[in-house]
Design a protein around this motif. Structure first.
Motif, short mmCIF file in Angstrom:
data_model
loop_
_atom_site.label_atom_id
_atom_site.label_comp_id
_atom_site.label_asym_id
_atom_site.label_seq_id
_atom_site.Cartn_x
_atom_site.Cartn_y
_atom_site.Cartn_z
N ASP A 215 0.84 -1.20 0.00
CA ASP A 215 0.00 0.00 0.00
C ASP A 215 0.88 1.25 0.00
N ARG A 216 1.98 1.15 0.74
CA ARG A 216 2.95 2.24 0.83
C ARG A 216 4.23 1.65 1.40
N VAL A 217 5.33 2.35 1.20
CA VAL A 217 6.60 2.01 1.85
C VAL A 217 6.99 3.19 2.72
N VAL A 218 7.25 2.92 3.98
CA VAL A 218 7.60 3.96 4.94
C VAL A 218 9.07 3.80 5.33
N VAL A 219 9.84 4.88 5.23
CA VAL A 219 11.23 4.85 5.68
C VAL A 219 11.48 6.07 6.55
N GLY A 220 12.27 5.86 7.60
CA GLY A 220 12.70 6.94 8.46
C GLY A 220 14.20 7.14 8.33
N VAL A 221 14.62 8.33 7.91
CA VAL A 221 16.05 8.58 7.65
C VAL A 221 16.44 9.94 8.22
N ARG A 222 17.75 10.11 8.39
CA ARG A 222 18.27 11.40 8.86
C ARG A 222 19.07 12.12 7.77
N ARG A 223 19.33 11.41 6.68
CA ARG A 223 20.03 12.04 5.55
C ARG A 223 19.29 11.74 4.26
N GLU A 224 19.20 12.75 3.40
CA GLU A 224 18.47 12.60 2.14
C GLU A 224 19.05 11.48 1.29
N ARG B 77 2.36 3.53 -5.94
CA ARG B 77 2.17 3.50 -4.50
C ARG B 77 3.18 4.44 -3.86
N PRO B 78 2.82 5.11 -2.77
CA PRO B 78 3.71 6.15 -2.22
C PRO B 78 4.92 5.59 -1.49
N PHE B 79 6.02 6.26 -1.64
CA PHE B 79 7.24 6.01 -0.88
C PHE B 79 7.37 7.18 0.08
N LEU B 80 7.13 6.93 1.35
CA LEU B 80 6.99 7.99 2.34
C LEU B 80 8.26 8.12 3.16
N GLN C 52 18.74 6.06 -1.48
CA GLN C 52 19.25 4.69 -1.59
C GLN C 52 18.12 3.67 -1.38
N LEU C 53 17.28 3.90 -0.39
CA LEU C 53 16.18 2.99 -0.11
C LEU C 53 15.10 3.09 -1.19
N HIS C 54 14.90 4.27 -1.74
CA HIS C 54 13.92 4.41 -2.82
C HIS C 54 14.36 3.61 -4.04
N ALA C 55 15.63 3.62 -4.34
CA ALA C 55 16.13 2.84 -5.47
C ALA C 55 15.91 1.35 -5.23
#
Length: 452
Positions: A164-173, A191-194, A178-181
């Motif tokens: 439904d969505r992918v949720v990631v928590g990061v401190r650097r863009e 589907r959203p990449f949040l 990297q995770l979006h790739a």
């Protein structure tokens, strides 16, 4: 990408396998040598539809490997996913000892910068604390990201491949990119990449599970109210579900939720609130309602037999906490089994996948049946605790012949009460009045029957 996944439990094995299926090189790590040896031989430690085939194919093609050596696994990895268990601790909070131990081992093995991704369900603040602890052990630069999973047991492969969505928590863009790739192949339908802070990502997982559990406890409490007033919860459910503000999902009355997520996550949130001096009244109520709901079938069985089941045999269909899994953690069926055994009943049980797990707990206290009809032989009643598809359209004539008494306690409302009464069954559902052949005859043959 080259990926390491620490932990080959439910989340870790599904995650590693699905990443391998999309073309990544994945090494899965577990400290249990026997589990790794079995995975090398194609023996899967859990039942999840479609998983065994994917593990076999990707292992055969060299994209998925298994090892007990964490340093070996992360040596070439760009991303290291932590997917170890975080069971309920002594005071209700999550036990994070596994997270800390893995983090320390990763830090000691680091020889170049890497991204560490927490996949396990963890309380808010775990990401920051893990980074702090690891930094005390290594001078090598690293990032710690959070990437909570939203997998449903029984549908985990589809959930991972079509999120439904992918949720990631990061401190650097850069870590977010990297995770979006990595996840791009799974987001082809827009589907959203949040991307959010690690704290928000950690909280998102808990809030999602708390809301879903709340819906289950809500509909179960309403079901009990409906039953006391001779209303039918299934009719009420349809009446509210067509309201677009409400909908139908997770509003199925039953015998309560179980499994490895909802119970411990609700209690973890309660613990989180209490640790900050905040009340958690709604979550406490959700948990209490659910625990009470697991006793509903017990009460129905005991009431039917006049609170004396000594010498009675009860068949139970469904042992896993939900269909399409062999997971019996916190399963409502176990509450029923414990109560009926304590009351002196004999039990004949069946589940398409969970028999071995139940046998490991109860041994020879139960009679284990490979087929559903086998469980009914000479039983005084049938109780249904899990809504496997195999139970939805049985041969009721065969059931009536096999049972000593045609009595069904349906904890999942699989059958139509009027039809069951017409077929000669006494039928107890959830949130619906009990029906029996006598009541059916009164309705159909009463003095005003010709005018209805």
């Amino acid at each position: 990408m080259k990926i390491a996944v620490i932990g080959t439990g439910y989340v870790g094995l599904v995650t590693g396998t699905c990443f391998a299926e999309s073309g990544n090189d994945v090494v899965c790590v577990d400290k249990l040598a026997e589990k790794i040896a079995n995975l090398e031989r194609g023996i899967i430690p859990i039942y999840e539809p479609g998983l065994a085939e994917l593990v076999h194919r990707n292992h055969r093609d060299g994209r998925l490997r298994f090892t007990t050596s964490l340093p070996e696994a992360i040596a070439e990895a760009e991303l290291v996913f932590i997917a170890v268990g975080t069971p309920q601790g002594e005071h209700g909070g999550a036990d994070l000892r596994g997270i800390w131990a893995v983090g320390e081992e990763i830090a000691k093995a680091l020889d170049e910068p890497k991204t560490i991704v927490i996949k396990s369900t963890v309380p808010v603040g775990t990401n920051a604390e893990l980074a702090r602890r690891m930094a005390q052990t290594t001078d090598i630069p690293f990032d710690v990201a959070s990437n909570p999973e939203f997998l449903k047991e029984g549908a985990a492969i589809d959930d991972f491949n079509k999120p439904d969505r992918v949720v990631v928590g990061v401190r650097r863009e850069e870590v977010g990119e990297q995770l979006h790739a990595l996840y791009e192949p799974f987001l082809r339908t827009d589907r959203p990449f949040l991307i959010m802070t690690p704290e928000s990502a950690e909280m998102t997982k808990y809030v999602a599970n708390c809301l879903l559990a709340t819906k289950i406890s809500f509909i179960n409490e309403m079901a009990n109210l409906c039953e006391s007033y001779n209303a039918d919860i299934n009719e009420v459910r349809r009446g509210i579900g067509h309201d677009q503000r409400i909908g139908f999902s997770f509003l199925f009355p039953g015998v309560g939720y179980g499994g490895s997520c909802f119970p411990k996550d609700i209690r973890a949130v309660i613990h989180m609130a209490q640790s900050r001096g905040l009340p958690a009244r709604m979550m406490e109520a959700v948990d209490q309602v659910n625990e009470a709901q697991k006793d509903v079938l017990v009460h129905k069985v005991m009431d039917h037999f006049g609170n004396d089941v000594r010498g009675k045999t009860v068949a139970i269909w469904g042992l896993a906490f939900k269909p399409r899994t062999d997971d019996i953690r916190e399963a409502p069926a176990l509450v029923l089994i414990d109560a009926l055994l304590a009351a002196g009943a004999s039990l004949r049980i069946h589940d398409p996948e969970a028999l071995d797990n139940v046998r490991a707990i109860y041994g020879d206290k139960l009679t284990y049946c490979d087929r559903p009809y086998g469980a009914l032989e000479q039983a005084d009643a049938l109780a249904i605790a899990t809504e496997w598809n195999e139970f939805r359209n049985p041969d009721f004539e065969v059931m009536a012949r096999l049972l000593r008494q045609p009595v069904i306690f349906d904890g999942r409302n699989l059958y139509d009460p009027a039809r069951m009464a017409a077929l000669g069954f006494t039928y107890h559902g959830i949130g619906r009045a009990k029906v029996s052949p006598e009541e059916c005859a009164t309705i159909t043959d009463g003095p005003d029957a010709s005018t209805r």
